[in-house]
Structure formats: structure tokens, C-alpha cells
Design an enzyme around this catalytic site. Structure first.
Site, PDB file in Angstrom:
ATOM      1  N   GLY A   1       3.842   3.338  -1.353  1.00  0.00           N
ATOM      2  CA  GLY A   1       4.838   3.374  -2.426  1.00  0.00           C
ATOM      3  C   GLY A   1       5.569   4.705  -2.402  1.00  0.00           C
ATOM      4  N   LEU A   2       6.647   4.772  -3.146  1.00  0.00           N
ATOM      5  CA  LEU A   2       7.390   6.044  -3.258  1.00  0.00           C
ATOM      6  C   LEU A   2       6.883   6.818  -4.465  1.00  0.00           C
ATOM      7  CD1 LEU A   2       9.918   7.709  -2.177  1.00  0.00           C
ATOM      8  CD2 LEU A   2      11.109   6.757  -4.174  1.00  0.00           C
ATOM      9  N   GLY A   3       6.465   8.063  -4.245  1.00  0.00           N
ATOM     10  CA  GLY A   3       6.098   8.931  -5.363  1.00  0.00           C
ATOM     11  C   GLY A   3       7.351   9.563  -5.955  1.00  0.00           C
TER      12      GLY A   3
ATOM     13  N   ASP B   1       6.188   4.600  -7.830  1.00  0.00           N
ATOM     14  CA  ASP B   1       5.233   5.208  -8.761  1.00  0.00           C
ATOM     15  C   ASP B   1       5.958   6.199  -9.673  1.00  0.00           C
ATOM     16  OD1 ASP B   1       2.180   5.730  -9.294  1.00  0.00           O
ATOM     17  OD2 ASP B   1       3.177   7.687  -9.300  1.00  0.00           O
TER      18      ASP B   1
ATOM     19  N   TYR C   1       7.001  13.014 -15.703  1.00  0.00           N
ATOM     20  CA  TYR C   1       7.835  13.518 -14.606  1.00  0.00           C
ATOM     21  C   TYR C   1       9.262  13.815 -15.092  1.00  0.00           C
ATOM     22  CZ  TYR C   1       4.028  11.574 -11.730  1.00  0.00           C
ATOM     23  OH  TYR C   1       2.803  11.256 -11.195  1.00  0.00           O
TER      24      TYR C   1
ATOM     25  N   HIS D   1      -2.863   8.692 -17.679  1.00  0.00           N
ATOM     26  CA  HIS D   1      -2.539   9.683 -16.652  1.00  0.00           C
ATOM     27  C   HIS D   1      -3.695  10.655 -16.382  1.00  0.00           C
ATOM     28  CE1 HIS D   1       1.237  11.743 -14.812  1.00  0.00           C
ATOM     29  NE2 HIS D   1       0.187  11.958 -14.068  1.00  0.00           N
TER      30      HIS D   1
ATOM     31  N   ALA E   1       0.814  -1.226   0.000  1.00  0.00           N
ATOM     32  CA  ALA E   1       0.000   0.000   0.000  1.00  0.00           C
ATOM     33  C   ALA E   1       0.848   1.276   0.000  1.00  0.00           C
ATOM     34  CB  ALA E   1      -0.949  -0.006   1.189  1.00  0.00           C
TER      35      ALA E   1
ATOM     36  N   LYS F   1       2.758   5.865 -16.213  1.00  0.00           N
ATOM     37  CA  LYS F   1       1.533   6.474 -16.755  1.00  0.00           C
ATOM     38  C   LYS F   1       1.752   6.991 -18.174  1.00  0.00           C
ATOM     39  CE  LYS F   1       0.839   7.964 -12.028  1.00  0.00           C
ATOM     40  NZ  LYS F   1       2.168   8.379 -11.583  1.00  0.00           N
TER      41      LYS F   1
END
Ligand code: A2P
Length: 316
Positions: free
Chosen positions: A16-18, A43, A48, A110, A14, A77
């Protein structure tokens, strides 16, 4: 660690690293530190602008046997300029190349917004958008399904989708989204969307769980409320011997969604993962529930056309 289970029994941790806003030159180290600290869920997104550096970190972690590919969960995404049927798989292949992976665990549309294929960056004029009549979401979705058939991705989902847009997609496909990644936090709890998704077997991932205070100035309102400085959240934090960020992350575990706090700071990366140990009680959950004020930090205004006719992202 709490996990979300998919129909085929795959499990997603549940927390995660953004990586949104994680600067080039910092993001690789952040991802490696995260994996060393025990994160298994990262993620990403092509927009990005940092997937190549994230990919180097994955290579390093795999080479050093810190984690195996099958235990690592990587989400990415599809950007808005690749919604046309023929653009989806090439965009995914570029992401796979940058991330140095053979497959993704989860690939998301996205935004329910399409741009001209040759557009780099954000639209400067109305001509940069393609309407949902020109490129319907179902066209993009069918290409996503084809990518899954080709083994390029294990699970498919969407991001920033409202209930009407999810319902419309569900009505048009037998292979429905398994995830909707949206902004969620105590100021934007979206209970109706949460209930709809859970009823329809769609998981949710919470983005901007800490309020994304590192967004660029033009994405910020002058009078934004602060989650991390909120007195109620601070009181729940001190009652639980935790930091405000940890309470904001634990909140989602109690609502059975995933959550992807971003940090490039090794101490905060570890602190955020430790939120998994916090058990909020009914009283804590009640006061957090009362903070809901439907406040969006990422309000989608950057997609408005001059006549407003193209995209009503949130159907509000
Ligand atoms: P940093 O990367 O320097 O740690 P969001 O996940 O909502 O997008 O928020 C990201 C912002 O929150 C970044 O500015 C990040 O800064 C900061 N942040 C991440 N973890 C923590 C934490 N544990 N305490 C305070 N701020 C944090």
C-alpha cells in the site's frame, strides 16, 4: 499481487501507499499517481494532517473511473485524543468527511495511548495524558465495534500494540482486532509478535519499511543505522536486479504481512509497487534474517511522562 485475506473473504493488497510525512501540496498528487500506477491500498491517519487532500485525490480517481470504491482499500487511524467512548465515532466521521468517503475499509486505534480530548498536537506535560485506567483500551474498542455496526468501517484493528496488549484485548472481546500495524523491517523483525499475530488470526502491516529517513530531526537519533545504505541489502538488491527499497518491501511479502512504503515521488511510487515481482530465495532471506538487531526508528519516547508511569508502549 499478494493479498491478505480476512474472515469475511475481503482481500487487502499487500503493498500500500503510506502517507505519513507526505506534505500538504504533494500528498494528493502522490495518491493519484499511486492509484493510476495500480495501487489499491492507501494508508492514512487523521494525525498526518493531510486527509482532506487525500480525499480530493480519491474523488478525482473515482470521478475519472481510474478505480471503483469497492476495489480501493482505505485504512485510517483514530488519534490519541479521541479514545473516550463518546469521541470515537465523531473522530471517525471527521476522517470520513475529510477523505470524502462513506466508509473505511479498516480503522485502527493508532496507539495504545490516550490524550485529553482537547489536546491538539503532542503532550507538553503529564496532565495531557489520560491513563489506561481512566480510558481503558476496551472502552475505545467497544466504540470502534459500534462504528462497524453502523457501517462506517468494514474492519477494525490496532497499531503499535505489543503481545500483552493484544492478548488483553483479545481476552476482553468477542470481536478481536483483525490487524496490528507496527514498525517492521530487517533491523526490527519482531518474530515473536509476528508469530503471535498469525496464530491469533491477526494480520500485520509494516510501517517505516524503508527506515522513514524523512522523519523530523527531533524524532531521529544521531547514530541511526540506514536500511537503504546497508551493504547487505545493497548486495541482495544487485543480485536480484532490484533497488534496495524494492528488497526492503519484498521482504515483507515473504513474511505474509502488508507493507506501506511512503513516497511522494512518482518514479519511486511505481518502483515500490514493482517490488511485488521480486522473488527472494532462501539465501537472500537468510542474510536478511541475520540483520535483525531490534532497532526501532519510531521509539515512542515522545510519549514518556516525567515519572514514566503512564505508558510503556512496547512492554519491553
Ligand atoms: P520520497 O517520498 O521522496 O520518495 P518509509 O516508508 O520507511 O517511511 O520511508 C519513506 C522515505 O523513503 C521517504 O524519505 C521517501 O522519499 C523515501 N523513499 C520512498 N521510496 C523510495 C525508494 N524507492 N528509494 C529510495 N527512497 C525511497
Amino acid at each position: 499481487m499478494k493479498t491478505l485475506r480476512f474472515n469475511n473473504e475481503d482481500e487487502l493488497e499487500a503493498i500500500g501507499l503510506g502517507t505519513w510525512k507526505s506534505a500538504p501540496g504533494e500528498v494528493g498528487n502522490a495518491v493519484l499517481e499511486a492509484i493510476k500506477s495500480g495501487y489499491k491500498h492507501i494508508d492514512c491517519a487523521s494525525v498526518y494532517g493531510n486527509e482532506a487532500e487525500v480525499g480530493q485525490a480519491f474523488q478525482e480517481a473515482l470521478k475519472q473511473n481510474i478505480i471503483s470504491r469497492d476495489r480501493l482499500w482505505v485504512t485510517s487511524k483514530l488519534w490519541n485524543n479521541a479514545h473516550k467512548s463518546e469521541d470515537v465515532i465523531p473522530a471517525l466521521k471527521q476522517t470520513l468527511k475529510d477523505l470524502q468517503l462513506d466508509y473505511l475499509d479498516l480503522y485502527l486505534i493508532h496507539w495504545p495511548v490516550a490524550f485529553r480530548s482537547d489536546l491538539e498536537g503532542l503532550p507538553q506535560s503529564d496532565d495531557d495524558f489520560l491513563s489506561l485506567d481512566e480510558v481503558p483500551i476496551i472502552e475505545t474498542w467497544q466504540a470502534m465495534i459500534e462504528a462497524k455496526k453502523q457501517g462506517l468501517v468494514k474492519h477494525l484493528g490496532v497499531s503499535n500494540f505489543s503481545i500483552p496488549k493484544l492478548q488483553d484485548l483479545i481476552d476482553k472481546t468477542d470481536d478481536q482486532p483483525e490487524m496490528n500495524q507496527v514498525e517492521l523491517h530487517p533491523f526490527l523483525q519482531q518474530d515473536e509478535l509476528l508469530n503471535f499475530c498469525h496464530k491469533n488470526n491477526i494480520h500485520l502491516t509494516a510501517f517505516s519499511p524503508l527506515g522513514s529517513g524523512d522523519r523530523s530531526a527531533q524524532m531521529k537519533a544521531d547514530d541511526e543505522p540506514s536500511l537503504l545504505d546497508n551493504d547487505t541489502i545493497k548486495a541482495v538488491a544487485s543480485k536480484n536486479n532490484a533497488s534496495p527499497a524494492q528488497i526492503l518491501i519484498a521482504f515483507h511479502l515473504h513474511r505474509h504481512t502488508a507493507v506501506i512504503p511512503k513516497s511522494t515521488n512518482p518514479g519511486r511510487i511505481k518502483e515500490n509497487l514493482k517490488s511485488a515481482n521480486i522473488k527472494l530465495d532462501e539465501a537472500d532471506l537468510d542474510v536478511l534474517k541475520n540483520l535483525d538487531k531490534h532497532y526501532r526508528y519510531v521509539n515512542g519516547k515522545f510519549y514518556e511522562t516525567s515519572d514514566g508511569k503512564y505508558f510503556n508502549i512496547y512492554d519491553e
